[in-house]
Design an enzyme around this catalytic site. Sequence first.
Site, mmCIF file in Angstrom:
data_model
loop_
_atom_site.group_PDB
_atom_site.id
_atom_site.type_symbol
_atom_site.label_atom_id
_atom_site.label_comp_id
_atom_site.label_asym_id
_atom_site.label_seq_id
_atom_site.Cartn_x
_atom_site.Cartn_y
_atom_site.Cartn_z
ATOM 1 N N GLU A 109 -9.562 -2.158 5.310
ATOM 2 C CA GLU A 109 -10.171 -1.855 6.601
ATOM 3 C C GLU A 109 -11.421 -2.724 6.800
ATOM 4 O OE1 GLU A 109 -8.434 -0.128 8.550
ATOM 5 O OE2 GLU A 109 -8.071 1.936 7.929
ATOM 6 N N HIS B 200 -7.139 -4.849 10.106
ATOM 7 C CA HIS B 200 -6.889 -4.599 8.677
ATOM 8 C C HIS B 200 -5.643 -5.356 8.214
ATOM 9 C CE1 HIS B 200 -4.472 -0.621 9.501
ATOM 10 N NE2 HIS B 200 -3.654 -1.631 9.450
ATOM 11 N N ASN C 255 -7.356 -3.040 14.244
ATOM 12 C CA ASN C 255 -8.753 -3.284 13.846
ATOM 13 C C ASN C 255 -8.871 -4.449 12.864
ATOM 14 O OD1 ASN C 255 -7.697 -2.170 11.539
ATOM 15 N ND2 ASN C 255 -9.225 -0.564 11.319
ATOM 16 N N ASP D 122 0.820 -1.215 0.000
ATOM 17 C CA ASP D 122 0.000 0.000 0.000
ATOM 18 C C ASP D 122 0.853 1.263 0.000
ATOM 19 O OD1 ASP D 122 0.902 -0.532 2.571
ATOM 20 O OD2 ASP D 122 -1.074 -0.939 3.380
HETATM 21 P P1 PGA Z 1 1.969 -1.755 12.667
HETATM 22 O O1 PGA Z 1 0.787 -1.812 11.644
HETATM 23 O O2 PGA Z 1 2.998 -2.735 12.192
HETATM 24 O O3 PGA Z 1 2.487 -0.322 12.594
HETATM 25 O O4 PGA Z 1 1.423 -2.110 13.994
HETATM 26 C C1 PGA Z 1 0.325 -3.068 11.266
HETATM 27 C C2 PGA Z 1 -0.528 -2.899 10.049
HETATM 28 O O5 PGA Z 1 -1.179 -1.861 9.921
HETATM 29 O O6 PGA Z 1 -0.538 -3.816 9.225
#
Ligand code: PGA
Length: 239
Positions: free
Chosen positions: A141, A136, A134, A65
Amino acid sequence: MRVIILKNYEQVSECVFNHFIASFKKNTRDNFVLGLPTGGTPILFYEKIAKNQVDFSKIITFNMDEYIGISRDNKNSFYSFMNENLYKKVNIKPENINIPNGEAMDLEQECKKYEEKIKLYGGIDLFVGGIGTNGHIAFNEPNSDFSSVTRVVNLTEKTIKDNARFFNSADDVPKTAITVGISTIMGAKELLFMANGKNKAEAIKQTVNGAADKLWPSSFLKNHKNVTLVIDEAAAILL
Ligand code: PGA
């Protein structure tokens, strides 16, 4: 889904590194096509790749992304993140690096081209990823469709709040991004996901024990036939 629970972040990163090396060595194609994440979680994994000077001359990467609304020179773009943490430290050929262009004039076209390019290379051999608080995966999302492909998405308040730690304030976090879809991820031959820390415990519970459900996109991972989830004890407390 294979679930590996280890003591801490260091062990999780070492395990993910070793798993990546094993998959890479097993590869019989001319090139190895690797899907990669950004965020806090993969930083130590990338450090281990750099420290061990893994040969990237035959690796083609596709990042999951990229933000829309900040330039790629901004230190918080995923382009900058990947350069700083990995690409400038290994012998990857510049033409083998793929990151969605969040500055493209035609974002729809950019998404379409990105999805097509993955197919052109015969699909992703190994997709490495993290999991958001969450649930994702990439920037898919909650409520993302199982059949989703690369597209422009709105980030949720939760994700903006979680990622504010990288910016001066939550107001500076972009509100939209380009992300590969859930079906893009599920199309990989192999999946390797990681999570650490107790703030990921609920998402991990839903991923491992919950039914595959749009509300927790990471819960779809269990539908893949070759998926490994590597987590630390803190992320596993609700299992
Ligand atoms: P993070 O994010 O590694 O910063 O905890 C995980 C993600 O959004 O996949």
